[in-house]
Scaffold this motif. Structure first.
Motif, mmCIF file in Angstrom:
data_model
loop_
_atom_site.group_PDB
_atom_site.id
_atom_site.type_symbol
_atom_site.label_atom_id
_atom_site.label_comp_id
_atom_site.label_asym_id
_atom_site.label_seq_id
_atom_site.Cartn_x
_atom_site.Cartn_y
_atom_site.Cartn_z
ATOM 1 N N ALA A 42 0.823 -1.215 0.000
ATOM 2 C CA ALA A 42 0.000 0.000 0.000
ATOM 3 C C ALA A 42 0.857 1.265 0.000
ATOM 4 C CB ALA A 42 -0.967 -0.022 1.179
ATOM 5 N N PRO A 43 1.907 1.365 0.838
ATOM 6 C CA PRO A 43 2.759 2.557 0.748
ATOM 7 C C PRO A 43 3.461 2.691 -0.606
ATOM 8 C CG PRO A 43 3.102 1.480 2.857
ATOM 9 C CD PRO A 43 2.245 0.579 2.021
ATOM 10 N N MET A 44 3.829 1.578 -1.212
ATOM 11 C CA MET A 44 4.448 1.647 -2.548
ATOM 12 C C MET A 44 3.460 2.202 -3.564
ATOM 13 S SD MET A 44 6.956 -1.502 -3.295
ATOM 14 C CE MET A 44 6.594 -2.842 -2.205
ATOM 15 N N LEU A 45 2.211 1.804 -3.465
ATOM 16 C CA LEU A 45 1.204 2.331 -4.382
ATOM 17 C C LEU A 45 0.982 3.822 -4.155
ATOM 18 C CD1 LEU A 45 -1.401 -0.576 -4.387
ATOM 19 C CD2 LEU A 45 0.218 0.025 -6.177
ATOM 20 N N ASP A 46 1.014 4.250 -2.900
ATOM 21 C CA ASP A 46 0.893 5.683 -2.616
ATOM 22 C C ASP A 46 2.062 6.452 -3.220
ATOM 23 O OD1 ASP A 46 -1.426 5.220 -1.230
ATOM 24 O OD2 ASP A 46 -0.453 5.185 0.750
ATOM 25 N N THR A 47 3.260 5.906 -3.089
ATOM 26 C CA THR A 47 4.443 6.545 -3.660
ATOM 27 C C THR A 47 4.347 6.605 -5.177
ATOM 28 O OG1 THR A 47 5.774 5.739 -1.818
ATOM 29 C CG2 THR A 47 6.966 6.436 -3.779
ATOM 30 N N ALA A 48 3.856 5.540 -5.781
ATOM 31 C CA ALA A 48 3.690 5.539 -7.241
ATOM 32 C C ALA A 48 2.681 6.600 -7.669
ATOM 33 C CB ALA A 48 3.253 4.154 -7.722
ATOM 34 N N GLY A 49 1.623 6.771 -6.917
ATOM 35 C CA GLY A 49 0.644 7.815 -7.221
ATOM 36 C C GLY A 49 1.255 9.204 -7.098
ATOM 37 N N ASP A 50 2.066 9.414 -6.053
ATOM 38 C CA ASP A 50 2.752 10.707 -5.896
ATOM 39 C C ASP A 50 3.696 10.966 -7.064
ATOM 40 O OD1 ASP A 50 1.412 10.957 -3.516
ATOM 41 O OD2 ASP A 50 3.129 10.388 -2.259
ATOM 42 N N ALA A 52 3.430 9.802 -10.107
ATOM 43 C CA ALA A 52 2.629 10.114 -11.295
ATOM 44 C C ALA A 52 2.160 11.573 -11.259
ATOM 45 C CB ALA A 52 1.426 9.173 -11.374
ATOM 46 N N THR A 53 1.809 12.069 -10.093
ATOM 47 C CA THR A 53 1.400 13.469 -9.965
ATOM 48 C C THR A 53 2.559 14.407 -10.291
ATOM 49 O OG1 THR A 53 -0.207 12.858 -8.272
ATOM 50 C CG2 THR A 53 0.438 15.167 -8.377
ATOM 51 N N ILE A 54 3.751 14.077 -9.813
ATOM 52 C CA ILE A 54 4.940 14.894 -10.092
ATOM 53 C C ILE A 54 5.249 14.882 -11.587
ATOM 54 C CG2 ILE A 54 7.436 15.033 -9.741
ATOM 55 C CD1 ILE A 54 6.903 14.046 -6.860
ATOM 56 N N VAL A 55 5.160 13.715 -12.207
ATOM 57 C CA VAL A 55 5.428 13.619 -13.643
ATOM 58 C C VAL A 55 4.418 14.443 -14.430
ATOM 59 C CG1 VAL A 55 5.416 12.023 -15.604
ATOM 60 C CG2 VAL A 55 6.619 11.412 -13.518
#
Length: 94
Positions: A42-50, A52-55
């Motif tokens: 779950a934390p890895m998915l949150d990091t991936a979402g962050d 994607a937002t930065i990109v």
């Protein structure tokens, strides 16, 4: 014949105990997997979402700062070229 029946009952009882133990081990492994998913995935998915937002923000910035001005400049140059061709009668394409 009774001894065969008694042996079969004992074998079935042992088999039930083994199946029960395997079931308990499987449940413990499932609980461990669930905990792993909650704590690490779950934390890895949150990091991936962050990320994607930065990109997306970076892509928007590059588009606004570089791509759109370049397109405007190219359009201006093309328009000026067409205007010069119309004014001076040049039919050559460069």
């Amino acid at each position: 014949m009774e001894s065969v029946r008694d042996i079969a009952i004992v074998v079935l009882a042992l088999e039930s105990i083994v199946i029960g133990a395997v079931l308990i081990i499987t449940l413990l492994q499932l609980r461990s997997l669930t905990r792993l998913l909650q704590e690490q995935i779950a934390p890895m998915l949150d990091t991936a979402g962050d990320t994607a937002t930065i990109v997306k923000g970076t892509a928007d910035f590059v588009s606004d700062s570089l791509v759109q001005p370049t397109i405007r400049a190219a359009a201006f140059v093309a328009g000026a070229k067409k205007a010069a061709q119309s004014l001076f009668g040049s039919k050559t394409s460069v």
